[in-house]
Design a protein around this motif. Sequence first.
Motif, short mmCIF file in Angstrom:
data_model
loop_
_atom_site.label_atom_id
_atom_site.label_comp_id
_atom_site.label_asym_id
_atom_site.label_seq_id
_atom_site.Cartn_x
_atom_site.Cartn_y
_atom_site.Cartn_z
N LEU A 1 23.24 -18.64 -44.34
CA LEU A 1 23.57 -17.12 -45.26
C LEU A 1 24.31 -16.22 -45.58
CD1 LEU A 1 21.38 -16.07 -48.10
CD2 LEU A 1 19.89 -14.83 -46.06
N ALA A 2 25.24 -15.38 -46.09
CA ALA A 2 26.39 -14.69 -46.01
C ALA A 2 25.84 -13.54 -45.48
CB ALA A 2 27.15 -15.15 -46.71
N ALA A 3 26.60 -13.13 -44.46
CA ALA A 3 26.54 -11.03 -43.93
C ALA A 3 26.70 -10.28 -45.27
CB ALA A 3 27.56 -10.78 -43.50
N ALA A 4 25.17 -9.72 -45.29
CA ALA A 4 24.72 -8.96 -46.58
C ALA A 4 24.11 -7.22 -45.83
CB ALA A 4 24.47 -9.56 -47.76
N ARG A 5 24.18 -6.16 -46.69
CA ARG A 5 23.60 -5.21 -46.23
C ARG A 5 22.87 -4.54 -47.58
NH1 ARG A 5 25.83 -0.40 -43.55
NH2 ARG A 5 25.95 -1.49 -41.75
N MET B 1 18.70 1.15 -44.04
CA MET B 1 19.51 0.16 -44.89
C MET B 1 18.87 -1.39 -43.36
SD MET B 1 22.97 0.47 -46.92
CE MET B 1 23.02 1.75 -47.72
N ILE B 2 18.93 -2.61 -44.08
CA ILE B 2 18.63 -4.54 -43.29
C ILE B 2 19.93 -4.40 -43.60
CG2 ILE B 2 17.98 -6.10 -43.44
CD1 ILE B 2 15.28 -4.50 -44.27
N ASP B 3 20.03 -5.21 -42.73
CA ASP B 3 21.85 -6.14 -41.83
C ASP B 3 21.43 -7.51 -41.98
OD1 ASP B 3 23.69 -3.73 -42.71
OD2 ASP B 3 24.06 -3.38 -40.61
N ILE B 4 22.37 -7.95 -42.82
CA ILE B 4 21.88 -9.66 -42.19
C ILE B 4 22.69 -10.10 -41.89
CG2 ILE B 4 21.84 -11.81 -43.38
CD1 ILE B 4 20.20 -10.34 -45.65
N GLU B 5 23.25 -10.45 -40.60
CA GLU B 5 24.58 -11.05 -39.99
C GLU B 5 24.56 -12.21 -40.21
OE1 GLU B 5 23.90 -10.03 -35.91
OE2 GLU B 5 23.57 -8.20 -35.81
#
Length: 209
Positions: free
Chosen positions: A19-23, A1-5
């Motif tokens: 850009l809000a955090a998302a997985r 998986m890719i995490d967007i902090e």
Amino acid sequence: MIDIETLDVGRGGRAAARLAAARLAPGSAWRLPGPSGSGKTTALFTLAGLLPPVAGAVTWSDTGAPLRRGDAALVFQDLVLVDGLSVLENVLLAPFALGRAQDAGAARALLDRLGVGHLAGRRADRLSRGEAQRVAVARALASAPRLLLADEPTASLDDAHAVATADLLLEAAALSGAALVIATHDSRLAARVPDALTLTPIRTPAEAA
């Protein structure tokens, strides 16, 4: 998986949007909605590694390591195929740009799976818009990305072609197992891609006053 902090994006070190955090799970599909000028393209370029984040990071969930060059691929709004090259040569540009071996057989197989294998020898400037779009997607997939990004892919398309384009991108993500993010202000994509990332403009102190 890719995490967007939580990711602040902008140019010249100045944040324009957050850009809000998302997985992002493999094979998942996300819209990045917002009006023109809201920072969608800048956010995509940051996710693709073409721009550095002002703050935050994009990392692999299991290791916390940042994505490397080639982990993400971008389908540009204007497609940017090289007119004087053949379809096959355009697809082979992707691994060449990353310093990887060019596998013509694999590229042809990818074109076949996207329905344009019969066009491998045709020059890019002799393609229809729909054909060129499929070739651009094939070129993006040729680098085996884990994150597939598309910038306003349905802009100026009628309803039928907008749906076909969305379906093509979903098919491509499923084909490669990549997470898909589509930057768009097109409400017609909401039914095809219901999950959305949150991008918020960042106001300067002067603007907030």
